[in-house]
Design a protein around this motif. Structure first.
Motif, PDB file in Angstrom:
ATOM      1  N   LEU A  50       0.825  -1.204   0.000  1.00  0.00           N
ATOM      2  CA  LEU A  50       0.000   0.000   0.000  1.00  0.00           C
ATOM      3  C   LEU A  50       0.857   1.251   0.000  1.00  0.00           C
ATOM      4  CD1 LEU A  50      -2.711   1.402   0.132  1.00  0.00           C
ATOM      5  CD2 LEU A  50      -2.706   1.087   2.613  1.00  0.00           C
ATOM      6  N   THR A  51       1.898   1.261   0.859  1.00  0.00           N
ATOM      7  CA  THR A  51       2.796   2.418   0.909  1.00  0.00           C
ATOM      8  C   THR A  51       3.458   2.643  -0.440  1.00  0.00           C
ATOM      9  OG1 THR A  51       3.245   1.909   3.228  1.00  0.00           O
ATOM     10  CG2 THR A  51       4.728   3.454   2.146  1.00  0.00           C
ATOM     11  N   LEU A  52       3.908   1.554  -1.054  1.00  0.00           N
ATOM     12  CA  LEU A  52       4.551   1.661  -2.361  1.00  0.00           C
ATOM     13  C   LEU A  52       3.566   2.186  -3.406  1.00  0.00           C
ATOM     14  CD1 LEU A  52       6.965   1.249  -4.192  1.00  0.00           C
ATOM     15  CD2 LEU A  52       6.369  -1.179  -4.384  1.00  0.00           C
ATOM     16  N   SER A  53       2.361   1.652  -3.389  1.00  0.00           N
ATOM     17  CA  SER A  53       1.358   2.060  -4.373  1.00  0.00           C
ATOM     18  C   SER A  53       1.040   3.544  -4.244  1.00  0.00           C
ATOM     19  CB  SER A  53       0.083   1.237  -4.192  1.00  0.00           C
ATOM     20  OG  SER A  53       0.351  -0.135  -4.405  1.00  0.00           O
ATOM     21  N   THR A  54       0.755   3.985  -3.013  1.00  0.00           N
ATOM     22  CA  THR A  54       0.387   5.391  -2.838  1.00  0.00           C
ATOM     23  C   THR A  54       1.560   6.317  -3.133  1.00  0.00           C
ATOM     24  OG1 THR A  54       0.797   5.221  -0.472  1.00  0.00           O
ATOM     25  CG2 THR A  54      -1.471   4.946  -1.195  1.00  0.00           C
ATOM     26  N   SER A  55       2.772   5.836  -2.909  1.00  0.00           N
ATOM     27  CA  SER A  55       3.916   6.708  -3.165  1.00  0.00           C
ATOM     28  C   SER A  55       4.125   6.968  -4.659  1.00  0.00           C
ATOM     29  CB  SER A  55       5.188   6.131  -2.553  1.00  0.00           C
ATOM     30  OG  SER A  55       5.662   5.049  -3.323  1.00  0.00           O
ATOM     31  N   VAL A  56       3.596   6.105  -5.514  1.00  0.00           N
ATOM     32  CA  VAL A  56       3.659   6.411  -6.945  1.00  0.00           C
ATOM     33  C   VAL A  56       2.301   6.857  -7.478  1.00  0.00           C
ATOM     34  CG1 VAL A  56       5.602   4.879  -7.381  1.00  0.00           C
ATOM     35  CG2 VAL A  56       3.278   4.016  -7.691  1.00  0.00           C
ATOM     36  N   GLY A  57       1.312   6.987  -6.585  1.00  0.00           N
ATOM     37  CA  GLY A  57       0.029   7.544  -6.995  1.00  0.00           C
ATOM     38  C   GLY A  57      -0.897   6.587  -7.717  1.00  0.00           C
ATOM     39  N   VAL A  58      -0.890   5.338  -7.320  1.00  0.00           N
ATOM     40  CA  VAL A  58      -1.930   4.418  -7.801  1.00  0.00           C
ATOM     41  C   VAL A  58      -2.596   3.765  -6.600  1.00  0.00           C
ATOM     42  CG1 VAL A  58      -0.726   3.954  -9.962  1.00  0.00           C
ATOM     43  CG2 VAL A  58      -0.451   2.390  -8.037  1.00  0.00           C
ATOM     44  N   ASP A  59      -3.766   3.200  -6.817  1.00  0.00           N
ATOM     45  CA  ASP A  59      -4.458   2.590  -5.678  1.00  0.00           C
ATOM     46  C   ASP A  59      -3.846   1.227  -5.380  1.00  0.00           C
ATOM     47  OD1 ASP A  59      -7.079   0.490  -6.566  1.00  0.00           O
ATOM     48  OD2 ASP A  59      -5.624   1.284  -7.984  1.00  0.00           O
ATOM     49  N   ARG A  60      -4.293   0.660  -4.279  1.00  0.00           N
ATOM     50  CA  ARG A  60      -3.751  -0.587  -3.757  1.00  0.00           C
ATOM     51  C   ARG A  60      -3.833  -1.732  -4.762  1.00  0.00           C
ATOM     52  NH1 ARG A  60      -6.041  -4.732  -1.450  1.00  0.00           N
ATOM     53  NH2 ARG A  60      -8.145  -3.938  -1.598  1.00  0.00           N
TER      54      ARG A  60
END
Lengths: 171, 171
Positions: free
Chosen positions: A73-83
DNA sequence: ATAGTTTAAGCAGTATACTACGTTTTGCAA
DNA sequence: TTGCAAAACGTAGTATACTGCTTAAACTAT
C-alpha cells in the motif's frame, strides 16, 4: 497517408471560439490532460520498447532503487496508484525478477517489497530513457513555459489531491 | 484518517530541490500529468455517479449529439482514442441503447454510428455535470492561470500529436 | 479484368486503474 | 479478555487503451 483527411485537430480548434465554455472537447481541460497523458505514454513506450516497461512500473522501481523496503500500500500510494492497481504492477515486476515480495515478520498481513540486484541494474539502464521521454514531451516549451506548467500542475494536484481516487500520502 | 501519516506529497516536494532534473517523481512532467488525469477521472465519476458514465463515453455521445453519423474509426479518432478502445466504448454505449451501429450501405466494411433519442436526452442530462467536473478541476486557478494552462497544453498536444499512439485527425 | 495494396473491423492478449466484497491479522477499548 | 473496528491483502468484475493478427471489402494500377 498523413495528409489524407482534413485535420480534425485544426477543425476542433477553430470551432472552439464561438461556443460556450467546455462545450467543445478542445475546451475541456480534462480532455487536454487525457490527450497529453496518452502522448506521454506513447513517448515513454517508444523510448523503452527494448525494455518493455511503463511509467508506473519504472516509478515503483525508482522509488525502491535506494534499497528502502515498504508494504504494497505504501509503495502504491507513493507512486500515486491505488492498492489494487499497485498489487497488479508489483506482481508483474516480481514475475520478471525485478523486485521481491516477502511476508513481514512484524505484521503478518503485510508483504514487504524490496528491489533485487537485477532491479537496480534495470533502473540504471532505463533512467536515461525515461529522462529522454520526459524531455521530448516538454521539448516544445520554453524554459519559462515549462516552469509555469509545472507550477500550475502541482498547484492543481495539491488542491485536488483528495478528489483523486488514489490520493497521495493520506492513506 | 486524513492525518494518519506524514504527507508523502509534501515530502516528495521538499526533496525535489536538491536533485537532478526528472530524478524525483514530483519533477517528472509525465507523472504530474498522470496524477492530474486521475484526479479528473475521480471528479467526473463523482459528478456522474448516478449516470455511470466516463469522460470518453460522454465525449463520444457529445460528438454525435448534433445528429451527425460516422464510422467507428472517425468517431474514435475524433475523441482521441484508438480504433480498438473506441469500438469497446461504442459496444457498451450500444448495449445501453444510447447509440446505434448499422452497416454502411456505401461501404460494407464500415459500421455507421448514430445517436438514439435516449442518447440525446442522456447528453443533455449529463452535460451540466460534466461542466461541473471541469470547473472543479480548474477551480484552484485564476483566470490567467487557466488560460495559460490551456495554451501550454494545446501547444504540447499539437506539437506531439504524432507521438500519441492514437494521433488525432491524421488517420 | 485481375492482382496487389489499403482500409474498416473483429478478436486475442496485455497493462493501468478503479469498485466491491471477503479473509486474516492487528490493535484498541469496554 | 473478548469483542469489535480497522488495516493489509486477495479476488472478481469493469473500463480505458493499447499491440498484433486476421478477415473481408474496397480501391488502384497495370
Amino acid at each position: 497517408m498523413k495528409e489524407k483527411k482534413e485535420s480534425a485537430l485544426q477543425e476542433t480548434k477553430n470551432k472552439s471560439l464561438k461556443n460556450r465554455k467546455f462545450r467543445e472537447l478542445w475546451n475541456r481541460p480534462g480532455y487536454l490532460i487525457r490527450r497529453l497523458h496518452q502522448i506521454h505514454l506513447g513517448l515513454f513506450a517508444e523510448e523503452c520498447r527494448d525494455e518493455d516497461v511503463t511509467p508506473v512500473q519504472f516509478g515503483m522501481l525508482s522509488v525502491l532503487a535506494s534499497g528502502v523496503e515498504m508494504d504494497q500500500l505504501t509503495l502504491s500510494t507513493s507512486v500515486g496508484v491505488d492498492r489494487v492497481s499497485g498489487a497488479d504492477v508489483i506482481k508483474r515486476l516480481e514475475r520478471r525478477g525485478l523486485l521481491q515480495r516477502n511476508r513481514s515478520e512484524i505484521d503478518r498481513r503485510a508483504r514487504v517489497i524490496s528491489i533485487t540486484p537485477q532491479g537496480v541494474e534495470f533502473v540504471e539502464n532505463v533512467r536515461p530513457k525515461m529522462a529522454r521521454a520526459q524531455a521530448k514531451l516538454v521539448a516544445p516549451l520554453t524554459e519559462a513555459e515549462l516552469a509555469e506548467l509545472e507550477r500550475i500542475l502541482k498547484k492543481l494536484i495539491e488542491a485536488n489531491n483528495d478528489a483523486s481516487r488514489a490520493p497521495l500520502g493520506v492513506n
